[in-house]
Motif scaffolding. Structure first.
Motif, mmCIF file in Angstrom:
data_model
loop_
_atom_site.group_PDB
_atom_site.id
_atom_site.type_symbol
_atom_site.label_atom_id
_atom_site.label_comp_id
_atom_site.label_asym_id
_atom_site.label_seq_id
_atom_site.Cartn_x
_atom_site.Cartn_y
_atom_site.Cartn_z
ATOM 1 N N ALA A 43 -9.556 -37.412 -16.789
ATOM 2 C CA ALA A 43 -10.524 -38.365 -16.239
ATOM 3 C C ALA A 43 -9.979 -39.794 -16.323
ATOM 4 O O ALA A 43 -10.237 -40.609 -15.431
ATOM 5 C CB ALA A 43 -11.855 -38.255 -16.962
ATOM 6 N N ASP A 44 -9.237 -40.102 -17.390
ATOM 7 C CA ASP A 44 -8.637 -41.432 -17.510
ATOM 8 C C ASP A 44 -7.591 -41.677 -16.427
ATOM 9 O O ASP A 44 -7.399 -42.812 -15.985
ATOM 10 C CB ASP A 44 -7.989 -41.613 -18.884
ATOM 11 C CG ASP A 44 -9.027 -41.770 -19.995
ATOM 12 O OD1 ASP A 44 -10.210 -42.032 -19.680
ATOM 13 O OD2 ASP A 44 -8.646 -41.611 -21.177
ATOM 14 N N ASP A 45 -6.916 -40.617 -16.000
ATOM 15 C CA ASP A 45 -5.902 -40.725 -14.957
ATOM 16 C C ASP A 45 -6.484 -40.537 -13.553
ATOM 17 O O ASP A 45 -5.734 -40.440 -12.588
ATOM 18 C CB ASP A 45 -4.796 -39.695 -15.184
ATOM 19 C CG ASP A 45 -4.060 -39.945 -16.488
ATOM 20 O OD1 ASP A 45 -4.093 -41.094 -16.989
ATOM 21 O OD2 ASP A 45 -3.458 -38.995 -17.018
ATOM 22 N N ASN A 46 -7.779 -40.457 -13.435
ATOM 23 C CA ASN A 46 -8.497 -40.263 -12.166
ATOM 24 C C ASN A 46 -8.059 -39.004 -11.419
ATOM 25 O O ASN A 46 -8.033 -38.965 -10.193
ATOM 26 C CB ASN A 46 -8.347 -41.487 -11.253
ATOM 27 C CG ASN A 46 -9.040 -42.703 -11.833
ATOM 28 O OD1 ASN A 46 -10.100 -42.587 -12.448
ATOM 29 N ND2 ASN A 46 -8.432 -43.859 -11.661
ATOM 30 N N ILE A 47 -7.712 -37.976 -12.167
ATOM 31 C CA ILE A 47 -7.350 -36.694 -11.564
ATOM 32 C C ILE A 47 -8.587 -35.826 -11.404
ATOM 33 O O ILE A 47 -8.712 -35.064 -10.453
ATOM 34 C CB ILE A 47 -6.297 -35.976 -12.429
ATOM 35 C CG1 ILE A 47 -4.988 -36.746 -12.361
ATOM 36 C CG2 ILE A 47 -6.112 -34.536 -12.015
ATOM 37 C CD1 ILE A 47 -3.912 -36.188 -13.224
ATOM 38 N N LEU A 48 -9.514 -35.989 -12.326
ATOM 39 C CA LEU A 48 -10.679 -35.115 -12.393
ATOM 40 C C LEU A 48 -11.946 -35.948 -12.504
ATOM 41 O O LEU A 48 -11.963 -36.960 -13.212
ATOM 42 C CB LEU A 48 -10.536 -34.223 -13.639
ATOM 43 C CG LEU A 48 -11.614 -33.210 -13.908
ATOM 44 C CD1 LEU A 48 -11.309 -31.935 -13.138
ATOM 45 C CD2 LEU A 48 -11.660 -32.901 -15.383
#
Length: 145
Positions: free
Chosen positions: A51-56
């Motif tokens: 979530a921090d990497d905006n993947i999920l």
């Protein structure tokens, strides 16, 4: 009960009959259900790294779990038995007793497969009541060279 008591004569027949009635048939015990406070199980799915990497998106995973969790063999039947909530990058699932933590892992992996993230993320249990989505360690291959 008649065939059982036919070979026995007189008073011993009534004794044998009463003994059979008291003891019952072997293997046919009544199951007593104790109705009381139902056990609630609390599980969390931590999606912080992806979530921090905006993947999920955690809201999408929460929506997926709401749609897919089965209660009594039916989807969309959550009611009061299963409650799913989300705060930032964590999803909390509160459920009544017959609910498997492994089922959450199965559904999480199914979600990752649908989003084509299964090759990059894995579902790991850091403790008894939670799962965590982590990246596969790709750096391990570079150490061997």
């Amino acid at each position: 009960l008649k065939p059982l008591a036919q070979g026995v004569v007189g008073a011993s027949a009534t004794f044998a009959l009463s003994l059979c009635l008291k003891m019952g048939v072997k293997g046919l015990k009544k199951k007593v259900v104790v109705k009381g406070k139902k056990q609630t199980l609390k599980f969390t799915i931590d999606c912080q790294q992806p979530a921090d990497d905006n993947i999920l998106e955690t809201k999408d995973l929460e929506k997926f779990l709401n749609a897919r969790i089965k209660v009594d063999g039916k989807t969309g039947n959550l009611g009061d038995t299963v409650v799913i909530s989300r705060d930032k990058q964590r999803i909390h699932v509160n459920a009544e007793a017959p609910f498997s933590k492994r089922y959450l892992k199965y559904l999480s992996k199914k979600y990752l497969k649908a989003q084509q993230l299964r090759d990059f993320l894995r579902v790991v249990a850091p403790n008894k009541t939670s799962y965590e989505l982590r990246y596969f360690n790709i750096n391990e291959d570079n150490d061997e060279e």
